[in-house]
Design a protein around this motif. Structure first.
Motif, PDB file in Angstrom:
ATOM      1  N   VAL A 184       0.843  -1.198   0.000  1.00 45.05           N
ATOM      2  CA  VAL A 184       0.000   0.000   0.000  1.00 45.05           C
ATOM      3  C   VAL A 184       0.876   1.245   0.000  1.00 45.05           C
ATOM      4  O   VAL A 184       1.744   1.397   0.869  1.00 45.05           O
ATOM      5  CB  VAL A 184      -0.929   0.015   1.225  1.00 45.05           C
ATOM      6  N   VAL A 186       0.917   5.165   0.640  1.00 40.39           N
ATOM      7  CA  VAL A 186       0.207   6.326   1.172  1.00 40.39           C
ATOM      8  C   VAL A 186       1.015   7.570   0.815  1.00 40.39           C
ATOM      9  O   VAL A 186       2.149   7.742   1.265  1.00 40.39           O
ATOM     10  CB  VAL A 186      -0.043   6.226   2.690  1.00 40.39           C
ATOM     11  N   GLN A 199      -5.685   4.103   4.726  1.00 42.79           N
ATOM     12  CA  GLN A 199      -4.445   3.590   4.143  1.00 42.79           C
ATOM     13  C   GLN A 199      -3.523   2.990   5.204  1.00 42.79           C
ATOM     14  O   GLN A 199      -3.267   1.796   5.193  1.00 42.79           O
ATOM     15  CB  GLN A 199      -3.738   4.699   3.363  1.00 42.79           C
ATOM     16  N   SER A 234      -3.345   1.983  -3.745  1.00 41.13           N
ATOM     17  CA  SER A 234      -3.083   3.351  -3.325  1.00 41.13           C
ATOM     18  C   SER A 234      -4.360   4.176  -3.432  1.00 41.13           C
ATOM     19  O   SER A 234      -5.367   3.716  -3.969  1.00 41.13           O
ATOM     20  CB  SER A 234      -1.966   4.001  -4.149  1.00 41.13           C
TER      21      SER A 234
END
Length: 466
Positions: A184, A186, A199, A234
């Motif tokens: 992920v 951020v 997130q 994202s």
């Protein structure tokens, strides 16, 4: 006062932080931390001896050290309050006064500017100052304050339990199909509830690997980071998504899921992202900090074109309905019921009743339950991804000596971008007063929150009476 909340275990937190990656250095981006720096920061925060339930202001740039400070405060039994890293001393001091802050964590601190006496190094290129001599407020261990300057005032916040935020993060992760093997990215500010909960905390609860970068956003750097770190999930604000749609990446990118959070994204831009964006799946979401924060989700890649103007249907465990319209315009006010709604507003707010929050946003809901955003309360506006509470701006201007009345006007500029202006009626309008007004605004407002034009005129008798 509300009961406390269960705090994540220290071993799980340190394992998550150790696996996370900072992208930098770069303009506005984080400086990569030493491998053991997050653990050092967590332990150093514990050594501060903070009173249980005391608020700790955290004004740090995006990075794993910011998350280490956030979790470290929770593990120490105190209450983290994430702030914009570019906030000035006047704004931080006002928030500390309103919320009863006991300490400040930042990269570098001049203690005299905050009424403190000493600074404590925490490692990880950050330090803490105990805010001595203040009437510290006490909340409950396991609670978190999420700031909402764009919703109800510069120094206002929402008191949540961290377990409620983790629950909302998990629901959001389920809605977008996030998996433990995802990476992920951020790039949103961590002081945004969307960046922190949807997130960072979603990556924590799912066991996903986290890559942390920071503002400013550019389509090129966003895609380069995706490729360099094999990012699969994202999120962007609507304004950043528009820039990505206007400058789609050339060549393949590994991104499986892109989510867009905010109010709405024009269907034209949705179509452009579906056709040329770096993602395989596109989710449009709506939420607000008071709700914990995510409320609805639309899997745009699975929906027909006529629904691309929607933000979808409520998450499991969330109920919505409409009530009488707020302000002018179409739609009616959306009300949210959820077990992740804020416990109470700060400072001084009463406890939230029955997990319900009135959003101040106007919506239509069709027969199939799809939500369509129609507008905001006249008291707030979103510009460049920042939600601005206009009464706070007017109040700051009105407190300048010689100002009789201040109003705000929202408009679109020559490029059709949303802006707002400040109109001031004064006893003696002129360059000196204009400079004093700008100085007062600049001491408290972030750059993105400041008016795009300030107009002064001489006060009439009617304005003087106001």
């Amino acid at each position: 006062m509300s009961a406390g909340s269960d705090v994540p275990e220290r071993t799980a937190v340190l394992a998550f932080l150790a696996a996370s990656v900072d992208v930098g250095p770069g303009p506005g981006g984080p400086t990569p931390a030493e491998p053991d720096a997050p653990a050092v920061v967590v332990d150093a925060v514990a050594d501060l001896g903070l009173p249980p339930g005391s608020p700790v202001l955290i004004a740090m740039p995006n990075g794993t050290i910011t998350l280490a400070a956030f979790f470290g405060v929770l593990l120490a039994g105190a209450v983290p309050v994430l702030l914009p890293p570019v906030a000035g001393a006047a704004r931080i001091s006002e928030i500390g006064r309103q919320l009863g802050g006991a300490a400040l964590i930042a990269p570098r601190i001049d203690p005299a500017r905050y009424g403190a006496t000493t600074v404590h190094p925490l490692g990880g290129r950050c330090e803490a100052a105990l805010l001595d001599g203040r009437a510290h407020q006490r909340y409950q261990p396991g609670e978190v304050v999420l700031m909402t300057s764009g919703t109800s005032g510069i120094a206002s916040g929402c008191l949540h339990g961290v377990d409620e935020l983790l629950r909302n993060a998990d629901r959001h992760a389920t809605a977008i199909g996030q998996r433990p093997d995802d990476t992920v990215l951020v790039s949103l500010p961590l002081y945004y509830s969307y960046g922190l909960v949807a997130q960072a905390l979603a990556a924590f609860v799912r066991g996903s690997r986290l890559v942390v970068s920071g503002p400013p956003f550019t389509a090129r750097s966003f895609v380069e980071t995706i490729r360099a770190h094999d990012v699969t999930v994202s999120s962007l604000t609507p304004s950043a998504a528009v820039r990505l749609a206007a400058d789609p990446p050339a060549g393949p990118a590994a991104l499986r899921v892109l989510t867009v959070g905010g109010d709405e994204l024009d269907p034209t831009h949705v179509g452009a992202l579906l056709a040329d964006g770096p993602q395989q799946e596109l989710y449009l979401t709506y939420g607000l900090t008071e709700a914990g924060p995510r409320v609805t989700t639309l899997a745009a890649h699975r929906e027909p074109e006529h629904r691309w103007g929607s933000v979808g249907t409520p998450l499991p465990g969330v109920r919505t309905y409409l009530r009488d319209s707020v302000g002018d315009g179409p739609g009616a006010e959306l009300v949210v019921e959820s077990d992740t709604v804020l416990r109470r507003r700060l400072p001084g707010g009463a406890p939230t009743v029955a997990g319900t929050v009135a959003t101040g946003d106007r919506f239509d809901i069709d027969a199939d339950g799809y939500h369509y955003f129609r507008g905001r309360s006249a008291d707030s506006v979103v510009i460049g991804g920042e939600k601005i509470w206009l009464p706070s701006v007017r109040r700051i201007a009105a407190e300048v000596p010689g100002v009789r009345h201040a109003t705000t006007t929202v408009y679109r500029d020559d490029r059709n971008e949303l802006r707002y202006g400040l109109d001031v009626a004064a006893d003696d309008p002129g360059p000196r007063l204009a400079a004093e007004i700008e100085h007062a605004l600049n001491r408290v407002l972030l750059r993105a929150e400041r008016p795009h034009r300030i107009t002064l005129c001489r006060a009439t008798t009617e304005e003087w009476r106001k």
